[in-house]
Scaffold this active site. Structure first.
Site: not given
Ligand SMILES: *Cc1c(COP(=O)(O)O)cnc(C)c1O
Length: 402
Positions: A80, A343
């Site tokens: 990320t 997620c």
């Protein structure tokens, strides 16, 4: 009500796209590094120099997997973070030269939410459509390019449906565009977090300028990642502090994490000769069993035999079944899988990937992602198939009563 558990403690882990187990040999070596090399790598004494050397060696190791130079590798704290640095760091640094960015509708949230942030900062973002296989159209991509385009970000392989995108073709189109327009733009970034161990990471062949990878999907440590930044690409940091990682990623380095990540990437690359065929063999065995023993299913993404599908991915719609219930039932038997993206379990949103591929809303709530790993065996699949057909039937029966 849950049926009685048959085999205690049996676990069949089929969520390797969300996280892989840390390789035991790497874990042991990492522990040693963490214990012995606690020194700050930026200090001057000899112990610190040793810690610095561990980072330098790791950098050289991953650079050789990517066919690039060590100075092009920035270690980060996750996939990320790498993606954020690539997108925000490049766009902000180059905004005098254009405010347009291109990506796809099926990117990981790390990319999509960075893009939303760019929109907040005044950039214009084009989100390319995909077809039912999750593939972009190169013609559409070429049409989206314009003088203001400073960055293109297209994932190498999708985490939910396993579709492999044609990044080398995109790279070639970008080279042509730059030549025709006598420009250094757009830069090309690819999120390759699902690619390592399965696909070629040679950055010369794919013509990428930036590439994001992480450790947690390749049997390495979580909270590790890297960003490849080709020499000459203008980029600025997204966090501020000391001069570590060529002043692009300040903060005391995670020496053991960097070490473990480099070992994992090196191991993944070495295993790439044999593991993909082995895993796809078991995956295909699994799919054949599901097709023969469970009615009314549909595979999402590329054809099972397509070279453009990751060898470890199965994403299947079990029509009329609530995917979350199915996951919980299977969990009861020690069978671990997920619905779409790991997620998005805490948001009520349907998977943006499935919807972009034209899966309808009902089917999108019935999709299960099984992702195999290097430890998955045919016996594991046989175990799953002892329960899966009955559980699916049971859930359909409950659904029809409701
Ligand atoms: C897992 C993943 C990420 C995020 O990586 P983290 O290390 O968890 O931050 C980004 N992109 C893709 C495609 C992924 O699969």
């Amino acid at each position: 009500m849950f049926p009685k558990k048959l085999k205690k403690n049996k676990v069949v882990y089929l969520d390797n796209a969300a996280a892989t187990p840390l390789d035991i040999s790497i874990a042991k070596k990492m522990n040693k590094v963490a214990e012995a090399n606690y020194y700050n790598p930026s200090a001057l004494y000899s112990q610190a120099v040793q810690a610095r050397k561990i980072i330098d060696d790791a950098r050289a190791k991953v650079a050789s997997v990517l066919f690039t130079q060590p100075y092009s590798i920035i270690f980060t704290g996750s996939g990320t973070e790498s993606v954020n640095m690539a997108i925000l760091g490049v766009a902000r640094k180059n905004k005098q030269n254009g405010n347009h960015v291109i990506t796809t509708k099926i990117e990981h949230h790390a990319v999509l939410h960075s893009m939303k942030q760019l929109e907040n900062e005044g950039f214009e973002v084009t989100y390319l459509d995909v077809n039912k296989f999750g593939q972009i159209d190169l013609g559409e991509f070429k049409k989206a390019l314009k003088k203001e385009t400073i960055l293109v970000s297209i994932m190498y392989a999708n985490n939910e449906i396993g579709t492999i995108l044609p990044i080398a073709d995109v790279g070639r189109e970008i080279l042509k565009w730059r030549k025709t327009n006598n420009s250094v733009y757009p830069y090309f970034h690819s999120d390759a977090c699902q690619a390592a161990g399965y696909l070629d990471l040679n950055v010369e062949k794919s013509h990428v300028d930036l590439l994001s990878l992480n450790g947690s999907k390749i049997y390495g440590p979580k909270g590790t990642g890297l960003l490849f930044v080709k020499k000459g690409v203008k980029i600025e940091p997204i966090i501020y502090g000391g001069g570590q990682e060529f002043a692009l990623r300040p903060g005391t380095e995670n020496v053991a994490g960097i070490y473990g990540f480099a070992e994992a990437l090196d191991m993944a690359e070495k295993n790439r000769k044999t593991l993909p065929a082995h895993i796809s063999d078991i995956r295909d065995y699994f799919y054949e069993k599901i097709k023969s023993d469970v009615k009314n299913i549909a595979l999402v993404g590329e054809d099972i035999k397509s070279p453009n599908r990751l060898p470890n991915n199965l994403n299947i719609v079990f029509k009329g079944v609530d995917a979350e219930s199915l996951i919980l039932y299977l969990d009861h038997y020690g069978i671990v899988c997920s619905s779409g993206s790991a997620c998005s379990t805490d948001s009520d949103e349907l998977s943006h990937v499935l919807l972009s591929c034209g899966v309808n809303n009902t089917d999108a709530t019935s999709a299960i992602r099984f992702t195999l790993g290097k430890h998955t065996t045919k016996q594991d699949i046989d175990y799953v198939m002892k329960f899966l057909p009955n559980v699916v039937e049971e859930l359909r029966r409950i659904n029809s009563i409701k």
